[in-house]
Design an enzyme around this catalytic site. Structure first.
Site, PDB file in Angstrom:
ATOM      1  CB  SER A   1     -43.290  -3.266  14.988  1.00  0.00           C
ATOM      2  OG  SER A   1     -42.112  -3.364  15.772  1.00  0.00           O
TER       3      SER A   1
ATOM      4  CB  SER B   1     -42.202  -1.604  18.551  1.00  0.00           C
ATOM      5  OG  SER B   1     -42.378  -0.793  17.422  1.00  0.00           O
TER       6      SER B   1
ATOM      7  CE  LYS C   1     -40.972  -6.660  16.589  1.00  0.00           C
ATOM      8  NZ  LYS C   1     -40.790  -5.259  17.058  1.00  0.00           N
TER       9      LYS C   1
END
Length: 465
Positions: A157, A181, A80
């Site tokens: 996210s 997330s 990420k």
């Protein structure tokens, strides 16, 4: 072995160890698939093709020479884009930081590199990692691969990580979970995602959102992969004092033992309100599967309802998030996502006494849940109230994190696993929540479930080759 990009991380490692596969072949297959599909899917913000190829060649040479550094030497992974790699750009999903070059390598990334993993690229995220839907106005919203006709939410996210693993662009990935997330994009992309206990995985070198809630974790296709990826990145780190409280554990402890004798709590009837019928049907079927495997399903009267618990989490995130990025949120000249500003800006109005009171209430709620659930091994809920919605129909003032935020609040660990499909074929999920440091139990339950079902083996339609 003609479609090596479809291998799970464990299967890829097995093939590398046996000599049936080379890292170079695996990396080339994944890079070709990324080149073919990612213009449409938008999972990656950066792909490190040349470096991944070089690392793969080196891994193959080391393995042939008997110098493999571990089982996963040569297996690619996606990170990420809030995880620092020294010398690489880490944007945190923000145009404000689109040229931000990392000065350090995150501890978890360092541990992966030391285990021989190959970082194939960085995946997209909601700006500042603040949002459960997975949308990003300025840096791009990845396309959920389970519906190639309509742009559905990827979940956030860790949106790009979810899409990358689901679309077989990477065998596994790292996300972060502050209010859901890791779990929400895993749920909506048909993946297995583990939210760890606070302090299990170092946050050094991970851009912070809410430092008393942030937890990096695995996003994979199987529970076995999640257990092994968690094992690679966990552990104490003096640069993150929260990790120093974490006891040693073996995440595979209990896996293979099944669930016979475990007491698993179903969520209260009141929490079924406003949950889609498909979600509830899959949830009830999952309870039946676990009961058939020998678990005892019990009812509990939880001391708090999930929605107000989630609202409390939102206030903590706003307060702590504002302390990190408030100056960017308040500067209207900067290109900050208009959906993200109103999530963080309320933090500037939370006073120090109010914030302390929030944390005091949080501790009290945790004690209540610990007492209520002391005689059960896990609490089971759906991962989300609905399957992935169409992006254009999302109300950005709401959250998809109804079932996930409460477990960040009380610092439980939680695993989501695929457990069904809607009538239109969208993935659904089961969440297995355990008290802090109970990852091995959650993984044990998830493993038993996946050995009894095949939802985790399915590939998004249209992406089967």
């Amino acid at each position: 072995m003609s479609s090596v990009e479809f291998l799970s991380a464990n299967a890829a490692a097995d093939a590398l160890v046996s000599g049936d596969l080379t890292s170079e072949r695996l990396v080339e297959a994944l890079l070709a698939r990324i080149e073919r599909l990612d213009d449409r899917l938008g999972a990656f913000i950066a792909v490190y093709g040349d470096d991944a190829r070089a690392a793969a060649r080196a891994a193959d040479l080391a393995r042939r020479a008997g110098h493999a550094v571990g089982r996963y030497h040569g297996v690619p992974i996606a990170l990420k884009d809030i995880i620092d790699l020294e010398g690489r750009v880490t944007t945190g999903g923000s145009k404000v930081w689109e040229a931000r070059v990392s000065e350090t390598t995150a501890t978890l990334a360092r541990r992966l590199l030391e285990a021989g993993a190959i970082v194939i690229g960085k995946t997209r995220t909601v700006e500042f990692a603040m949002g459960a839907w997975g949308t990003n106005r300025h840096m791009g919203t990845p396309w959920n691969p389970w519906d190639l006709a309509a742009h559905r939410a990827p979940g956030g996210s860790s949106s790009g990580s979810g899409v990358a693993v689901a679309a077989r662009l990477a065998p596994w990935a790292i996300g972060t979970d502050t209010g859901g997330s890791v779990r929400i994009p895993s749920a909506w992309n048909g993946l297995t995602g583990l939210k760890v206990t606070l302090g299990r995985v170092s946050c050094h070198g991970v851009l912070p959102l809410a430092h008393t809630l942030d937890t990096p974790g695995p996003m994979c296709r199987t529970v076995e992969d999640a257990a092994d990826l968690y094992r690679l990145i966990r552990g104490r780190d003096p640069r993150d004092p929260l990790t120093l409280r974490s006891p040693d554990d073996d995440p595979r402890r209990g896996m293979g033992r099944g669930v016979a004798g475990l007491r698993l709590a179903r969520m209260p009837e009141r929490e079924r309100d406003e949950v889609d019928a498909d979600v509830l049907a899959a949830y009830d079927d999952s309870l039946a599967v676990l009961a058939d495997l020998g678990a005892t399903i019990v009812d509990v009267d939880l001391p708090r309802e999930f929605v107000p618990m989630g609202a409390l989490v939102g206030r903590i995130i706003a307060a702590e998030g504002y302390s990190w990025v408030g100056e960017h949120v308040d500067d209207e000249r900067l290109p900050v996502d208009d959906d993200v500003r109103p999530r963080i800006r309320p933090g500037r109005d939370i006073t120090a006494p109010e914030y302390i009171a929030l944390q005091r209430e949080r501790a009290a709620i945790k004690r209540e849940f610990d007492t209520t659930l002391e005689d059960v091994d896990a609490l089971l809920t759906p991962g989300t109230r609905t399957a992935a919605p169409v992006v254009a129909e999302i109300d950005q003032s709401t959250t998809a994190a109804i079932f996930t935020r409460p477990f960040n609040l009380i610092d439980y660990c939680a695993l989501v696993v695929p457990n069904g499909r809607t009538a239109s074929g969208l993935p659904l999920s089961l969440q297995i929540a355990c008290p802090e440091f109970g990852e091995a139990t959650a993984l044990r339950i998830g493993s038993a479930f996946q050995h009894a079902t095949d939802w985790h083996t399915l590939v998004p339609p249209g992406l089967e080759d």
